[in-house]
Structure formats: C-alpha cells, structure tokens
Design a protein around this motif. Sequence first.
Motif, mmCIF file in Angstrom:
data_model
loop_
_atom_site.group_PDB
_atom_site.id
_atom_site.type_symbol
_atom_site.label_atom_id
_atom_site.label_comp_id
_atom_site.label_asym_id
_atom_site.label_seq_id
_atom_site.Cartn_x
_atom_site.Cartn_y
_atom_site.Cartn_z
ATOM 1 N N ILE A 62 -4.244 6.738 -17.526
ATOM 2 C CA ILE A 62 -3.980 5.231 -17.861
ATOM 3 C C ILE A 62 -2.372 4.944 -18.428
ATOM 4 N N LYS A 83 0.929 -1.259 -0.039
ATOM 5 C CA LYS A 83 -0.004 -0.094 -0.005
ATOM 6 C C LYS A 83 0.824 1.226 0.057
ATOM 7 N N TYR A 84 1.954 1.057 0.784
ATOM 8 C CA TYR A 84 2.985 2.125 0.806
ATOM 9 C C TYR A 84 4.398 1.600 0.462
ATOM 10 N N TYR A 138 -5.564 -3.255 -15.746
ATOM 11 C CA TYR A 138 -5.018 -1.995 -16.125
ATOM 12 C C TYR A 138 -4.232 -1.339 -15.057
ATOM 13 N N PHE A 153 -4.528 14.075 -11.360
ATOM 14 C CA PHE A 153 -4.975 13.453 -12.520
ATOM 15 C C PHE A 153 -4.875 12.098 -12.553
ATOM 16 N N LEU A 154 -5.817 11.158 -12.938
ATOM 17 C CA LEU A 154 -5.663 9.612 -13.099
ATOM 18 C C LEU A 154 -5.370 9.544 -14.547
ATOM 19 N N GLN A 164 -14.893 0.052 -14.591
ATOM 20 C CA GLN A 164 -13.491 -0.576 -14.139
ATOM 21 C C GLN A 164 -13.610 -0.628 -12.624
ATOM 22 N N TYR A 165 -12.887 -1.638 -11.991
ATOM 23 C CA TYR A 165 -13.023 -1.878 -10.608
ATOM 24 C C TYR A 165 -11.697 -1.525 -10.179
ATOM 25 N N PHE A 166 -11.385 -0.558 -9.238
ATOM 26 C CA PHE A 166 -10.019 -0.154 -8.860
ATOM 27 C C PHE A 166 -9.516 -0.749 -7.350
ATOM 28 N N GLY A 167 -8.178 -0.998 -7.332
ATOM 29 C CA GLY A 167 -7.677 -1.397 -6.168
ATOM 30 C C GLY A 167 -7.562 -0.102 -5.311
ATOM 31 N N PRO A 168 -7.003 -0.318 -4.086
ATOM 32 C CA PRO A 168 -6.884 0.808 -3.091
ATOM 33 C C PRO A 168 -5.599 1.761 -3.481
ATOM 34 N N GLN A 191 -1.670 8.215 -10.513
ATOM 35 C CA GLN A 191 -2.501 9.598 -10.081
ATOM 36 C C GLN A 191 -1.208 10.441 -9.688
ATOM 37 N N TYR A 195 -3.007 2.455 -13.754
ATOM 38 C CA TYR A 195 -3.141 3.949 -13.582
ATOM 39 C C TYR A 195 -2.307 4.586 -12.854
ATOM 40 N N PHE A 219 -2.803 3.000 -8.989
ATOM 41 C CA PHE A 219 -3.980 2.009 -9.055
ATOM 42 C C PHE A 219 -4.103 1.131 -9.873
#
Lengths: 113, 116
Positions: free
Chosen positions: A45, A9-10, A33, A42-43, A102-106, A37, A35, A90
């Motif tokens: 791809i 996560k970090y 995918y 801005f996100l 689309q379903y994103f991770g944390p 940020q 991405y 992400f």
Amino acid sequence: DTAVSQTPKYLVTQMGNDKSIKCEQNLGHDTMYWYKQDSKKFLKIMFSYNNKELIINETVPNRFSPKSPDKAHLNLHINSLELGDSAVYFCASSQDIAYNEQYFGPGTRLTVT
Amino acid sequence: DQQVKQNSPSLSVQEGRISILNCDYTNSMFDYFLWYKKYPAEGPTFLISISSIKDKNEDGRFTVFLNKSAKHLSLHIVPSQPGDSAVYFCAASVGVSSSNTGKLIFGQGTTLQVKP
C-alpha cells in the motif's frame, strides 16, 4: 460496468518526466487506495483516502502525490520519474474504512526507461 | 520485514482434486484475513475472508481455515477447476473497528495451476 477503472493501462516514459495515473470507482465507496506491485510481485500500500481525506501515507518518496478531487476519484501524480518507479500500480476502493474487502482496478504498468 | 508470507510460489493440482494454499503471518495484532485471486493483466479480486473470531469460513468450493495459535491460514479449493488457475494472494489487516485504517498487508502470492 467497470467498478474500479484506471487510465492508462500502460505507460512508458523516460526518466525525469512527470506523469499521472487516474482512478475512478463507480461503487459509491468512501475509501480509495493506491498500491504498488514491484518486480518481486509484492503488493504494498502507498496511500489511502477516506472521503477525500488522506488516511494512510506509507514511506513513499515525496515525488509521489495522490490527489482526490472527490470521493469517486483518486489520482496519482509522480514527479521526476526514476527507473525504480517501474512497477504495476493498482487502485482500489472499499465501502468505507471499516470494511476490509477492497476492490481493485486492472492496474497500470509503468515502465521508466 | 515480511509480516505475511506465502512460502510456496507455485502449486500444480489435477482438475477435480483439492488445492490447498497456505499463508503464515507474524503479527499477532492481525484480526482479519482475506484471499484474493489474480489473473494476468487484471487486478486482484476478492475471494473470501475470515475474522479472527472464527476458525473457518466457507463459500461454495472455497473454504478458509484460520489457526491463530500457529499464525497460519489456508485456502482450500475443492473440487479444483482449470478456471481456478491464477495467482492467489493472502492478506491481513488490523482492526475491523472504527480504528481500522483499511491497511492490508499482502503475501507475495502463490501461482496455482489446475491441470485438466
């Protein structure tokens, strides 16, 4: 159960190092995918894979290389890290390439010092 | 070249009132639009979408309106609740056909604060 998970996560590392971020989805989706940020929120791809095949490869430095060992996993390897690579990364997945939801991770917050 | 723009970085609304979040786009090839909601330290979560063949899509308290001639879409939340406080991203894509690459272009987000 987490649908799209990312590890770590970090991530704090020094310039010049090589690091990897892992992503796994348990949704049975065909497309995944990455991405980025940036500091301006801005996100954008970076890459997409459909059934382990590279579909999208945006203008990303060659130091970034995605690897998909199977359709449930899409890892991101970054070589020779630079300060400008600091961002939140992400991972996301979708049922297949024709589906826009689309379903994103944390997210993984990468800090390069 | 920012093809999807959310010109309001933030919005503050009283609980129970309507929240209206706006999004403009420049690429006339976009034919599918989505809204995502993002809480701090979490990934964006899909909220609602609309195809360009429609001008409205409703899901509970959330309604998305699309004005193709103006290249503008908006998300209405009514009534707004404190739990709606988050960053809202609008996104657009080209093609829901077999030629779709799945590429989403995101706006920069609008932070919504709903005050109790």
